[in-house]
Scaffold this motif. Structure first.
Motif, PDB file in Angstrom:
ATOM      1  N   PHE A 269       5.150  -2.624   1.085  1.00 13.84           N
ATOM      2  CA  PHE A 269       6.281  -1.532   1.092  1.00 13.84           C
ATOM      3  C   PHE A 269       6.064  -0.177   1.968  1.00 13.84           C
ATOM      4  O   PHE A 269       4.276   0.537   1.955  1.00 13.84           O
ATOM      5  N   ASP A 270       6.823   0.320   2.773  1.00 13.47           N
ATOM      6  CA  ASP A 270       6.119   1.034   3.706  1.00 13.47           C
ATOM      7  C   ASP A 270       6.576   2.825   2.758  1.00 13.47           C
ATOM      8  O   ASP A 270       6.033   3.719   3.785  1.00 13.47           O
ATOM      9  N   THR A 271       7.060   3.057   1.351  1.00 13.41           N
ATOM     10  CA  THR A 271       6.857   4.404   0.944  1.00 13.41           C
ATOM     11  C   THR A 271       7.240   4.016  -0.001  1.00 13.41           C
ATOM     12  O   THR A 271       7.331   3.214  -0.815  1.00 13.41           O
ATOM     13  N   PRO A 272       7.090   5.168  -1.114  1.00 14.02           N
ATOM     14  CA  PRO A 272       7.137   4.786  -2.480  1.00 14.02           C
ATOM     15  C   PRO A 272       8.345   4.444  -2.459  1.00 14.02           C
ATOM     16  O   PRO A 272       8.433   4.297  -4.167  1.00 14.02           O
ATOM     17  N   ASP A 273       9.473   5.168  -2.003  1.00 17.81           N
ATOM     18  CA  ASP A 273      10.647   5.041  -2.816  1.00 17.81           C
ATOM     19  C   ASP A 273      11.540   3.817  -3.127  1.00 17.81           C
ATOM     20  O   ASP A 273      12.074   2.916  -3.774  1.00 17.81           O
ATOM     21  N   ALA A 274      10.600   2.480  -1.433  1.00 20.34           N
ATOM     22  CA  ALA A 274      10.914   1.536  -1.671  1.00 20.34           C
ATOM     23  C   ALA A 274      10.191   0.149  -2.922  1.00 20.34           C
ATOM     24  O   ALA A 274      11.138  -0.549  -3.075  1.00 20.34           O
TER      25      ALA A 274
ATOM     26  N   ARG B 228       9.161   2.289  -5.818  1.00 25.12           N
ATOM     27  CA  ARG B 228      10.815   2.103  -6.543  1.00 25.12           C
ATOM     28  C   ARG B 228      11.469   1.139  -6.286  1.00 25.12           C
ATOM     29  O   ARG B 228      12.113   0.861  -7.962  1.00 25.12           O
TER      30      ARG B 228
ATOM     31  N   ALA C 218       1.571   5.222  -3.995  1.00 25.14           N
ATOM     32  CA  ALA C 218       1.378   5.013  -1.974  1.00 25.14           C
ATOM     33  C   ALA C 218       0.249   3.678  -1.939  1.00 25.14           C
ATOM     34  O   ALA C 218      -0.291   2.746  -3.118  1.00 25.14           O
ATOM     35  N   ASP C 219       0.461   3.413  -0.591  1.00 23.22           N
ATOM     36  CA  ASP C 219      -0.385   2.887  -0.620  1.00 23.22           C
ATOM     37  C   ASP C 219      -0.258   1.355  -0.189  1.00 23.22           C
ATOM     38  O   ASP C 219      -1.173  -0.100  -0.730  1.00 23.22           O
TER      39      ASP C 219
ATOM     40  N   ASP D 119       4.321   9.925  -6.888  1.00 22.34           N
ATOM     41  CA  ASP D 119       3.605   9.024  -5.540  1.00 22.34           C
ATOM     42  C   ASP D 119       2.596   8.637  -5.276  1.00 22.34           C
ATOM     43  O   ASP D 119       2.111   7.343  -4.461  1.00 22.34           O
TER      44      ASP D 119
END
Length: 251
Positions: free
Chosen positions: A221-226, A228, A216-217, A212
């Motif tokens: 993208f709001d999240t690491p999964d997004a 990915r 990040a940042d 993660d």
């Protein structure tokens, strides 16, 4: 991807632009370390993990990967100021690759590769858009008689400009300068064998191995999964068609 802690900085490896280093870790393994503080930044490490783990899943030989936690104090005794600065700026998780002791750099004039293996590697490089596997800089090693793939930092170029990612990922792949182009790579056979293996589930599994902290940042993208999922989407789309867009090798 396992996590280990670096216990000793052994030596800088002055090859390529990223200045990797050789470190020993608390599992007693030796790793070629790529640093988060290097000029290419963490996107290089993301590309290394995604491509390295995808290549492994497809049956290609790549060194084992590890997230290596680095304490900047290891750089205090390093006499080279450039290396010391790199170690100081790379505290936390960095990327380690198993050190292949005794490996030789691949020379296309000294070694031969059969068309099937050449085709599998060229197809994979087309999939991830590897622009750094030329005869000038093959990023291939011969280790115990086998061909190993290394250094995938210059791949997935679309992740440097996400708004244009779809357009970038749709472009053809020029293999005319590829280190294995002279071996008549059977790209069509490789596509028939490997493309069906590149599924949404496999790509989700591969991208999940990216820490993660390296995702990040990211703007947009709001999240690491997004992020990915964004890395997986172009690869899934390319897998089905990229063999028809490989240029510069015999059909």
């Amino acid at each position: 991807m396992k996590e280990v802690a670096a216990t000793r900085f052994v030596a800088p490896l002055r090859e390529g632009g990223s200045l990797p280093g050789l470190v020993e870790a608390d599992d007693l393994g030796l790793y070629v370390l790529k640093f988060t503080g290097a000029g290419q930044g963490r996107k290089t490490l993301v590309a290394e993990v995604v491509c390295g783990e995808l290549a492994r899943a497809l049956g290609l030989r790549v060194p084992g990967l590890a997230a290596v936690r680095l304490d900047p104090v290891l750089g205090l005794g390093e006499p080279d100021q450039e290396v010391q600065g790199l170690l100081r700026s790379s505290g936390g998780l960095n990327l380690g690759m198993d050190f292949l002791s005794g490996a030789l750099g691949f020379d296309p004039l000294a070694f031969t590769v059969d068309p099937r293996e050449a085709g599998r590697i060229v197809w994979f490089d087309a999939l991830v858009n590897n622009v750094d596997r030329s005869w000038r800089n093959p990023n291939l090693l011969m280790h115990r008689g086998d061909l190993w793939l290394v250094d995938h930092g210059a791949t997935l170029i679309w992740h440097h400009n996400w708004p244009a990612a779809e357009t970038s990922a749709a472009r053809p792949y020029d293999a005319s300068d590829h280190a294995l182009a002279r071996f008549r790579p059977d790209v069509a056979a490789a596509a028939a064998e490997l493309a069906p293996l590149v599924t949404a589930d496999l790509l989700a599994e591969v991208t999940a191995r990216v820490p993660d902290a390296w995702l990040a940042d990211e703007p947009g993208f709001d999240t690491p999964d997004a992020l990915r999922r964004a890395h997986a989407a172009p690869l899934l789309a390319r897998a089905a068609v990229i063999h028809t867009r490989v240029q510069g090798v015999a059909a």
